[in-house]
Design an enzyme around this catalytic site. Structure first.
Site, PDB file in Angstrom:
ATOM      1  N   SER A 294      -3.382 -16.284 -25.624  1.00 31.79           N
ATOM      2  CA  SER A 294      -3.993 -15.411 -26.625  1.00 31.79           C
ATOM      3  C   SER A 294      -3.188 -14.134 -26.802  1.00 31.79           C
ATOM      4  O   SER A 294      -3.462 -13.363 -27.715  1.00 31.79           O
ATOM      5  CB  SER A 294      -5.444 -15.097 -26.268  1.00 31.79           C
ATOM      6  OG  SER A 294      -5.559 -14.783 -24.926  1.00 31.79           O
TER       7      SER A 294
ATOM      8  N   HIS B 110      -4.094 -21.796 -30.618  1.00 33.50           N
ATOM      9  CA  HIS B 110      -5.012 -20.830 -30.005  1.00 33.50           C
ATOM     10  C   HIS B 110      -6.460 -21.145 -30.367  1.00 33.50           C
ATOM     11  O   HIS B 110      -6.882 -20.932 -31.504  1.00 33.50           O
ATOM     12  CB  HIS B 110      -4.635 -19.408 -30.463  1.00 33.50           C
ATOM     13  CG  HIS B 110      -5.409 -18.325 -29.793  1.00 33.50           C
ATOM     14  ND1 HIS B 110      -5.714 -17.141 -30.409  1.00 33.50           N
ATOM     15  CD2 HIS B 110      -5.958 -18.245 -28.555  1.00 33.50           C
ATOM     16  CE1 HIS B 110      -6.409 -16.385 -29.583  1.00 33.50           C
ATOM     17  NE2 HIS B 110      -6.569 -17.035 -28.449  1.00 33.50           N
TER      18      HIS B 110
ATOM     19  N   GLU C  71      -5.917 -20.985 -34.281  1.00 36.85           N
ATOM     20  CA  GLU C  71      -4.775 -20.277 -34.867  1.00 36.85           C
ATOM     21  C   GLU C  71      -3.517 -21.046 -34.456  1.00 36.85           C
ATOM     22  O   GLU C  71      -3.238 -21.179 -33.262  1.00 36.85           O
ATOM     23  CB  GLU C  71      -4.685 -18.844 -34.328  1.00 36.85           C
ATOM     24  CG  GLU C  71      -5.798 -17.916 -34.805  1.00 36.85           C
ATOM     25  CD  GLU C  71      -5.654 -16.490 -34.254  1.00 36.85           C
ATOM     26  OE1 GLU C  71      -6.063 -15.549 -34.945  1.00 36.85           O
ATOM     27  OE2 GLU C  71      -5.143 -16.323 -33.122  1.00 36.85           O
TER      28      GLU C  71
ATOM     29  N   ASN D 112      -7.230 -11.286 -32.921  1.00 39.03           N
ATOM     30  CA  ASN D 112      -7.203 -10.192 -31.950  1.00 39.03           C
ATOM     31  C   ASN D 112      -6.532  -8.933 -32.492  1.00 39.03           C
ATOM     32  O   ASN D 112      -6.636  -7.861 -31.911  1.00 39.03           O
ATOM     33  CB  ASN D 112      -6.532 -10.632 -30.640  1.00 39.03           C
ATOM     34  CG  ASN D 112      -7.502 -11.428 -29.783  1.00 39.03           C
ATOM     35  OD1 ASN D 112      -8.725 -11.318 -29.943  1.00 39.03           O
ATOM     36  ND2 ASN D 112      -6.974 -12.247 -28.894  1.00 39.03           N
TER      37      ASN D 112
HETATM   38  P1  NAI Z   1      -9.180 -20.146 -16.337  1.00 40.61           P
HETATM   39  O1  NAI Z   1      -8.841 -19.228 -15.238  1.00 40.61           O
HETATM   40  O2  NAI Z   1     -10.604 -20.516 -16.573  1.00 40.61           O
HETATM   41  O3  NAI Z   1      -8.396 -21.524 -16.113  1.00 40.61           O
HETATM   42  C1  NAI Z   1      -7.016 -21.600 -15.854  1.00 40.61           C
HETATM   43  C2  NAI Z   1      -6.740 -22.880 -15.081  1.00 40.61           C
HETATM   44  O4  NAI Z   1      -5.333 -23.070 -15.020  1.00 40.61           O
HETATM   45  C3  NAI Z   1      -7.246 -22.837 -13.649  1.00 40.61           C
HETATM   46  O5  NAI Z   1      -7.998 -24.002 -13.367  1.00 40.61           O
HETATM   47  C4  NAI Z   1      -5.955 -22.813 -12.810  1.00 40.61           C
HETATM   48  O6  NAI Z   1      -6.072 -23.516 -11.587  1.00 40.61           O
HETATM   49  C5  NAI Z   1      -4.978 -23.505 -13.722  1.00 40.61           C
HETATM   50  N1  NAI Z   1      -3.592 -23.142 -13.488  1.00 40.61           N
HETATM   51  C6  NAI Z   1      -3.085 -21.917 -13.217  1.00 40.61           C
HETATM   52  N2  NAI Z   1      -1.754 -21.995 -13.099  1.00 40.61           N
HETATM   53  C7  NAI Z   1      -1.419 -23.291 -13.297  1.00 40.61           C
HETATM   54  C8  NAI Z   1      -0.185 -24.000 -13.304  1.00 40.61           C
HETATM   55  N3  NAI Z   1       0.953 -23.365 -13.060  1.00 40.61           N
HETATM   56  N4  NAI Z   1      -0.222 -25.314 -13.570  1.00 40.61           N
HETATM   57  C9  NAI Z   1      -1.385 -25.938 -13.808  1.00 40.61           C
HETATM   58  N5  NAI Z   1      -2.577 -25.328 -13.794  1.00 40.61           N
HETATM   59  C10 NAI Z   1      -2.587 -24.017 -13.552  1.00 40.61           C
HETATM   60  O7  NAI Z   1      -8.504 -19.549 -17.639  1.00 40.61           O
HETATM   61  P2  NAI Z   1      -8.928 -19.725 -19.167  1.00 40.61           P
HETATM   62  O8  NAI Z   1      -9.908 -18.680 -19.529  1.00 40.61           O
HETATM   63  O9  NAI Z   1      -9.269 -21.145 -19.419  1.00 40.61           O
HETATM   64  O10 NAI Z   1      -7.573 -19.331 -19.920  1.00 40.61           O
HETATM   65  C11 NAI Z   1      -6.473 -20.197 -19.966  1.00 40.61           C
HETATM   66  C12 NAI Z   1      -5.526 -19.764 -21.069  1.00 40.61           C
HETATM   67  O11 NAI Z   1      -6.225 -19.725 -22.311  1.00 40.61           O
HETATM   68  C13 NAI Z   1      -4.920 -18.370 -20.913  1.00 40.61           C
HETATM   69  O12 NAI Z   1      -3.615 -18.408 -21.429  1.00 40.61           O
HETATM   70  C14 NAI Z   1      -5.831 -17.499 -21.773  1.00 40.61           C
HETATM   71  O13 NAI Z   1      -5.186 -16.341 -22.226  1.00 40.61           O
HETATM   72  C15 NAI Z   1      -6.117 -18.443 -22.928  1.00 40.61           C
HETATM   73  N6  NAI Z   1      -7.334 -18.181 -23.672  1.00 40.61           N
HETATM   74  C16 NAI Z   1      -8.503 -17.857 -23.029  1.00 40.61           C
HETATM   75  C17 NAI Z   1      -9.667 -17.626 -23.754  1.00 40.61           C
HETATM   76  C18 NAI Z   1     -10.943 -17.266 -23.058  1.00 40.61           C
HETATM   77  O14 NAI Z   1     -11.861 -16.779 -23.745  1.00 40.61           O
HETATM   78  N7  NAI Z   1     -11.080 -17.499 -21.763  1.00 40.61           N
HETATM   79  C19 NAI Z   1      -9.675 -17.745 -25.233  1.00 40.61           C
HETATM   80  C20 NAI Z   1      -8.423 -18.181 -25.788  1.00 40.61           C
HETATM   81  C21 NAI Z   1      -7.306 -18.341 -25.031  1.00 40.61           C
END
Ligand code: NAI
Length: 513
Positions: free
Chosen positions: A128, A149, A161, A199
């Protein structure tokens, strides 16, 4: 064949999702619903299966509410395969990454994937805030990398997006755009620039609310009520920031501000910084702008006590976007005299009292310039024929009696009245003018189209109307005037009208003409 060739992704193609957290598990669900076999990978032991289990549990709720059959749920869940081996993702036609928000980690994961997958595999990142161009710089085939996105929760929020980095091929972006539409999403296309569309364009919704609060214009509950009941936003800025979390919201604002080299348009708020530093992160910590502890009462919006309604009014000139008010006034049994002599922006008069839509100046300044003591301004509403609340403000020179007369008029047509202090541009007008201005700048800087600005804000953050369509309906000249007056009031570069808005005004055009 390379990913560069237009080669639509179909339900028969395998989709992989990396990262099985909040977003990854949701994206896997969206893809499986469409019919793809989905490979869900997470590097943390047990996390991919846990993500799949969460998805299954969420779907069970839909089954119990009769919104999905058990057979459809089972089929969907069976299409998702949890894995802990990155190499299992090799047959995927599309890989969507939703891991930790860290440039170096994302670059390294995509480099590994490039070595594993075929040359026509599309690599998509759900980042994001990180530049798609920067992630792609570490790749051998940066043309295959695109931003995809989603918004949280991914199965519910309609927007995707599609973000083009400098090296992203047009056909890769188009394939992901088409696939998003096939998945039932509202897709928009944007260049990789800080904040992408949502954003970036949403910043003033929070910032203008906080500025009005900081200047003592109105309290949080009143500003929120104006946004909901006059603006038809689902939530006001303060309740929404409390829900998002101030740590997250402040970090997004700060990162966009830094990424635009300190452009004052994106200046973060000291009020929010204070909340973050205090650990008052919002609902999740029990306190933000509001107190969420067990016995705390939610403060109510300031609402004026009922006043006498006038028996007649005079309308001078054209009321523009506020014209539906007049029909409501007539329907309430108040006699309306129309005078065509006045050719400026329309106004309502009751004796020596003038009531007018804010033009971005303080009422006190406007009353002084017009050499008129009795002046009450009203704020913008999305739809004056339906709004249930209106904000009013009076000039310092104006009497309380005049203010009450104006309040009585709006109350007579079924609106609650919130009196705010004399703040330039009031609450909703300055917020909508700034949202539209930011949207116009995004279009002017070739980030996206005007249509996509509005789709993004309606589908990504549930705005009741796209800011550019809203500005069209208010009148671009009025929006431009409001911004120019805000520049004069504050002397701040922040409010400078976008060159595209100016061009539309001088060319007598609209954004969606
Ligand atoms: P989260 O913390 O809930 O999940 C991330 C997952 O990725 C975890 O299960 C972790 O173990 C895994 N992970 C971390 N490093 C890794 C790697 N090297 N290889 C494989 N798995 C790995 O995070 P979330 O909220 O789902 O966010 C994920 C992405 O989505 C980020 O880039 C965030 O900026 C983006 N995003 C998040 C939103 C939100 O509202 N939470 C909305 C839109 C985008």
């Amino acid at each position: 064949m390379t990913a560069n060739t237009l080669n639509p992704i179909t339900a028969n193609d395998i989709v992989a999702v990396i990262g099985a957290g909040t977003m990854g598990a949701g994206i896997a669900q969206v893809a499986a619903k469409f019919g793809h076999t989905v490979l869900l990978y997470d590097k943390m032991e047990g996390a991919a299966q846990a993500g799949l289990d969460r998805t299954a549990k969420g779907l069970e709720k839909l089954v119990s509410r009769g919104k999905m059959t058990a057979a459809d749920k089972d089929a969907l869940v069976n299409r998702i395969q949890a894995t802990e081996n990155l190499s299992d993702l090799a047959p995927a036609k599309l890989v969507v990454e939703a891991i930790i928000e860290n440039l170096a980690v994302k670059q390294s994961v995509f480099s590994e994937l490039e070595a594993l997958c075929s040359a026509d595999t599309i690599l998509a990142t759900n980042t994001s805030s990180i530049s798609v161009t920067a992630i792609g710089s570490a790749l051998k085939r940066p043309e295959n990398l695109v931003g995809m996105h989603f918004f949280n929760p991914a199965p519910i929020m309609k927007l995707v997006e599609v973000i083009k980095g400098l090296a992203t091929s047009e056909s890769v972006a188009q394939q992901v755009y088409d696939l998003s539409v096939a998945w039932g999403k509202h897709a928009v296309m944007a260049k990789s620039t800080p904040g992408f569309i949502v954003n970036r364009v949403a910043r003033p919704f929070y910032a203008e609310g906080m500025r009005v609060l900081q200047e003592g214009g109105a309290d949080e509950a009143t500003i929120d009520a104006i946004a909901r009941e006059a603006g038809q936003f689902r939530m006001g800025p303060f309740e929404l920031m409390d829900l998002i979390g101030h740590d997250v919201n402040y970090a997004v604002t700060s990162s966009v501000f830094d990424a635009y080299y300190g452009d004052q348009r994106f200046l973060p708020s000291l009020i929010q910084k204070d909340l973050v530093e205090a650990g008052f992160h919002g609902r999740k910590t029990g306190r933000g702008f509001y107190d969420y502890s067990d016995h705390a009462e939610k403060p109510e919006a300031k609402t004026r006590a009922i006043q006498n309604a006038p028996t007649s009014i005079t309308v001078e000139g054209e009321m523009g976007c506020a014209e539906p008010l007049i029909a409501r006034i007539e329907a309430a049994g108040i006699k309306v005299h129309r005078s065509t002599e006045h050719d400026h922006n329309g106004r309502i008069s009751i004796g020596d009292l003038v009531i007018a839509l804010t033009d971005g100046r303080m009422a006190t300044e406007r009353a002084s310039v017009a050499q008129r003591r009795q002046l009450v301004l009203f704020d913008l509403a999305l739809d004056y024929s339906q709004a249930t609340r209106i904000a009013l403000t009076k000039a310092d020179q104006t009497s309380e009696e005049s203010l009450n007369q104006a309040a009585g008029l709006f109350q007579a047509i079924g609106m609650q009245v919130s009196v705010i202090d004399d703040i330039a541009g009031m609450v909703l007008m300055r917020t909508v003018a700034m949202l539209a201005n930011e949207g116009a700048d995004a279009v002017n800087q070739q980030v996206c189209s005007a249509k996509d600005v509005d789709i993004a804000m309606q589908s990504g953050v549930n705005y009741p109307q796209g800011p550019l369509a809203w500005a069209d309906s208010v009148g671009l000249e009025q929006i431009h005037t409001v911004l120019t007056h805000l520049v004069n009031s504050y002397g701040e570069d922040r409010y400078r009208p976008s060159p595209l808005l100016r061009r539309k005004v001088f060319g007598a055009q609209t954004f969606h003409g």
